[in-house]
Design a protein around this motif. Structure first.
Motif, PDB file in Angstrom:
ATOM      1  N   ALA A 106     -27.981 -50.988  -2.680  1.00 21.91           N
ATOM      2  CA  ALA A 106     -29.290 -50.386  -2.882  1.00 21.91           C
ATOM      3  C   ALA A 106     -30.268 -51.344  -3.559  1.00 21.91           C
ATOM      4  N   VAL A 107     -29.798 -52.062  -4.572  1.00 23.47           N
ATOM      5  CA  VAL A 107     -30.682 -52.992  -5.288  1.00 23.47           C
ATOM      6  C   VAL A 107     -31.265 -54.025  -4.331  1.00 23.47           C
ATOM      7  N   ASP A 108     -30.427 -54.621  -3.506  1.00 18.31           N
ATOM      8  CA  ASP A 108     -30.913 -55.674  -2.617  1.00 18.31           C
ATOM      9  C   ASP A 108     -31.769 -55.113  -1.488  1.00 18.31           C
ATOM     10  N   ASN A 109     -31.496 -53.886  -1.048  1.00 19.79           N
ATOM     11  CA  ASN A 109     -32.367 -53.254  -0.062  1.00 19.79           C
ATOM     12  C   ASN A 109     -33.752 -53.001  -0.646  1.00 19.79           C
ATOM     13  N   VAL A 110     -33.790 -52.487  -1.857  1.00 15.77           N
ATOM     14  CA  VAL A 110     -35.075 -52.207  -2.503  1.00 15.77           C
ATOM     15  C   VAL A 110     -35.839 -53.500  -2.779  1.00 15.77           C
ATOM     16  N   ALA A 111     -35.108 -54.557  -3.131  1.00 16.79           N
ATOM     17  CA  ALA A 111     -35.745 -55.828  -3.495  1.00 16.79           C
ATOM     18  C   ALA A 111     -36.275 -56.602  -2.301  1.00 16.79           C
ATOM     19  N   LEU A 112     -35.891 -56.219  -1.084  1.00 16.89           N
ATOM     20  CA  LEU A 112     -36.203 -57.035   0.089  1.00 16.89           C
ATOM     21  C   LEU A 112     -37.698 -57.347   0.257  1.00 16.89           C
ATOM     22  N   PRO A 113     -38.611 -56.386   0.106  1.00 13.74           N
ATOM     23  CA  PRO A 113     -40.033 -56.727   0.264  1.00 13.74           C
ATOM     24  C   PRO A 113     -40.516 -57.800  -0.708  1.00 13.74           C
ATOM     25  N   LEU A 114     -39.873 -57.906  -1.857  1.00 12.99           N
ATOM     26  CA  LEU A 114     -40.282 -58.903  -2.847  1.00 12.99           C
ATOM     27  C   LEU A 114     -39.932 -60.322  -2.415  1.00 12.99           C
ATOM     28  N   LEU A 115     -39.002 -60.443  -1.461  1.00 11.55           N
ATOM     29  CA  LEU A 115     -38.684 -61.760  -0.918  1.00 11.55           C
ATOM     30  C   LEU A 115     -39.915 -62.373  -0.274  1.00 11.55           C
ATOM     31  N   TYR A 116     -40.659 -61.545   0.467  1.00 12.62           N
ATOM     32  CA  TYR A 116     -41.846 -62.037   1.171  1.00 12.62           C
ATOM     33  C   TYR A 116     -43.012 -62.272   0.221  1.00 12.62           C
ATOM     34  N   ALA A 117     -42.881 -61.767  -1.009  1.00 11.78           N
ATOM     35  CA  ALA A 117     -43.902 -62.032  -2.028  1.00 11.78           C
ATOM     36  C   ALA A 117     -43.607 -63.306  -2.797  1.00 11.78           C
ATOM     37  N   GLY A 118     -42.474 -63.956  -2.478  1.00 14.82           N
ATOM     38  CA  GLY A 118     -42.167 -65.244  -3.071  1.00 14.82           C
ATOM     39  C   GLY A 118     -41.487 -65.196  -4.425  1.00 14.82           C
ATOM     40  N   LEU A 119     -40.945 -64.047  -4.814  1.00 15.57           N
ATOM     41  CA  LEU A 119     -40.287 -63.942  -6.111  1.00 15.57           C
ATOM     42  C   LEU A 119     -38.856 -64.479  -6.037  1.00 15.57           C
ATOM     43  N   SER A 120     -38.354 -64.926  -7.180  1.00 18.86           N
ATOM     44  CA  SER A 120     -36.977 -65.419  -7.248  1.00 18.86           C
ATOM     45  C   SER A 120     -36.002 -64.260  -7.077  1.00 18.86           C
ATOM     46  N   LEU A 121     -34.765 -64.578  -6.726  1.00 19.75           N
ATOM     47  CA  LEU A 121     -33.748 -63.556  -6.550  1.00 19.75           C
ATOM     48  C   LEU A 121     -33.546 -62.760  -7.833  1.00 19.75           C
ATOM     49  N   THR A 122     -33.514 -63.448  -8.964  1.00 18.62           N
ATOM     50  CA  THR A 122     -33.319 -62.766 -10.240  1.00 18.62           C
ATOM     51  C   THR A 122     -34.434 -61.776 -10.520  1.00 18.62           C
ATOM     52  N   GLU A 123     -35.666 -62.195 -10.285  1.00 18.87           N
ATOM     53  CA  GLU A 123     -36.809 -61.317 -10.536  1.00 18.87           C
ATOM     54  C   GLU A 123     -36.849 -60.167  -9.539  1.00 18.87           C
ATOM     55  N   ARG A 124     -36.494 -60.444  -8.283  1.00 20.28           N
ATOM     56  CA  ARG A 124     -36.471 -59.378  -7.286  1.00 20.28           C
ATOM     57  C   ARG A 124     -35.494 -58.286  -7.688  1.00 20.28           C
ATOM     58  N   ARG A 125     -34.306 -58.703  -8.077  1.00 21.55           N
ATOM     59  CA  ARG A 125     -33.287 -57.722  -8.449  1.00 21.55           C
ATOM     60  C   ARG A 125     -33.661 -56.989  -9.736  1.00 21.55           C
ATOM     61  N   ARG A 126     -34.282 -57.687 -10.669  1.00 18.84           N
ATOM     62  CA  ARG A 126     -34.693 -57.036 -11.915  1.00 18.84           C
ATOM     63  C   ARG A 126     -35.698 -55.934 -11.626  1.00 18.84           C
ATOM     64  N   ARG A 127     -36.698 -56.247 -10.810  1.00 18.64           N
ATOM     65  CA  ARG A 127     -37.716 -55.246 -10.507  1.00 18.64           C
ATOM     66  C   ARG A 127     -37.139 -54.077  -9.713  1.00 18.64           C
ATOM     67  N   ALA A 128     -36.260 -54.385  -8.769  1.00 21.03           N
ATOM     68  CA  ALA A 128     -35.659 -53.330  -7.959  1.00 21.03           C
ATOM     69  C   ALA A 128     -34.808 -52.402  -8.824  1.00 21.03           C
ATOM     70  N   ARG A 129     -34.010 -52.990  -9.699  1.00 23.15           N
ATOM     71  CA  ARG A 129     -33.149 -52.177 -10.554  1.00 23.15           C
ATOM     72  C   ARG A 129     -33.991 -51.314 -11.498  1.00 23.15           C
ATOM     73  N   GLU A 130     -35.068 -51.882 -12.029  1.00 25.10           N
ATOM     74  CA  GLU A 130     -35.950 -51.133 -12.913  1.00 25.10           C
ATOM     75  C   GLU A 130     -36.569 -49.946 -12.181  1.00 25.10           C
ATOM     76  N   LEU A 131     -37.003 -50.160 -10.946  1.00 20.39           N
ATOM     77  CA  LEU A 131     -37.597 -49.078 -10.172  1.00 20.39           C
ATOM     78  C   LEU A 131     -36.574 -47.983  -9.880  1.00 20.39           C
ATOM     79  N   LEU A 132     -35.356 -48.377  -9.521  1.00 19.06           N
ATOM     80  CA  LEU A 132     -34.312 -47.392  -9.272  1.00 19.06           C
ATOM     81  C   LEU A 132     -34.058 -46.539 -10.519  1.00 19.06           C
ATOM     82  N   GLU A 133     -34.046 -47.173 -11.677  1.00 17.76           N
ATOM     83  CA  GLU A 133     -33.845 -46.426 -12.915  1.00 17.76           C
ATOM     84  C   GLU A 133     -35.004 -45.466 -13.159  1.00 17.76           C
ATOM     85  N   ARG A 134     -36.233 -45.924 -12.942  1.00 20.93           N
ATOM     86  CA  ARG A 134     -37.411 -45.080 -13.155  1.00 20.93           C
ATOM     87  C   ARG A 134     -37.414 -43.873 -12.228  1.00 20.93           C
ATOM     88  N   MET A 135     -36.847 -44.027 -11.026  1.00 22.58           N
ATOM     89  CA  MET A 135     -36.806 -42.935 -10.062  1.00 22.58           C
ATOM     90  C   MET A 135     -35.549 -42.080 -10.200  1.00 22.58           C
TER      91      MET A 135
END
Length: 247
Positions: A106-135
């Motif tokens: 789930a984390v990597d699926n959620v983080a996928l759009p951030l790949l095209y925004a040029g973010l690092s893998l660590t930052e993509r996963r951090r943001r995705a995990r944070e969003l999952l927690e918020r939801m």
């Protein structure tokens, strides 16, 4: 929530898929404005033009004639790269089939759009995990799609659509593969995102009970708008999942 300034504006939009003179356009001189903060349901029979409209709204297709303004920018004047950046920054997509990558959790699926925004893998996963927690979806973070129910997968798909903080959420039959109870839960979540978080939502559906969650109904027939009316939201459901502050 009162609607604000225009976010998406279509002027005289025509879409043809064939060169034959007698072929009726998929869209015929469509004028439509979606304002910030609106929740709009698009309805119509098969072949009415609603899916073509969604593709143009999502910058996945271009009109044969007319102009489409997204967030104040004339999309016809943008290069393909600039259009892709605008789409990635402004729009989130939710589909009937979830479209989660089966081998990603789930984390990597959620983080996928951030790949095209040029973010690092660590930052993509951090943001995705944070969003999952918020939801309220943190318990699914490491789960694969085949380890989740249809409703859980659709919630993950909605999280993926939100990870770039889009202004516009395009939902194409998001409850089409779900049972009645799960559909109500998903629609309650979309209603909460619109009312409490100001996300503009355009929803394609053929189900009147799902369209009733929207504040505005636009009905298509033969590539034209035949109805465009405001409606009181019929939803009395409390959302099962509410976006929580990250603070």
């Amino acid at each position: 929530m009162s609607a604000g300034e225009p976010l998406a504006r279509l002027e005289g939009i025509v879409k043809r898929y064939r060169a034959a003179v007698d072929e009726r356009p998929a869209l015929q001189e469509v004028d439509l404005t979606i304002r910030k903060g609106e929740f709009v349901a698009i309805m119509g029979p098969s072949g009415s033009g609603k899916s073509t409209l969604m593709n143009i709204l999502g910058c996945l297709d271009v009109p044969s004639a007319g102009r489409y303004f997204l967030d104040g920018r004339d999309t016809s004047r943008l290069s393909p790269d600039a259009l892709a950046r605008l789409r990635n920054r402004t729009i989130g997509f939710v589909f009937q089939g979830f479209n989660l990558l089966k081998r990603m959790n789930a984390v990597d699926n959620v983080a996928l759009p951030l790949l095209y925004a040029g973010l690092s893998l660590t930052e993509r996963r951090r943001r995705a995990r944070e969003l999952l927690e918020r939801m309220g979806l943190g318990r699914f973070a490491e789960s694969l799609p085949n380890q989740m129910s249809g409703g859980q997968q659709q919630r993950i798909a909605i999280a993926r659509a939100l990870v770039n903080d889009p202004q516009l959420l395009l939902a194409d039959e998001p409850t089409g593969n779900l049972d009645t109870q799960t559909s109500a839960s998903i629609m309650a979540l979309l209603t909460e995102l619109n009312r409490s978080h100001g996300i503009t939502i355009v929803l394609v559906t053929h189900e009147p009970d799902i369209a009733a969650y929207a504040r505005r109904m636009v009905r298509f027939l033969d590539g034209r708008i035949v109805q465009d009316t405001s409606q009181p939201s019929a939803s009395t459901h409390e959302p099962e999942l509410i976006m929580r502050s990250s603070a």
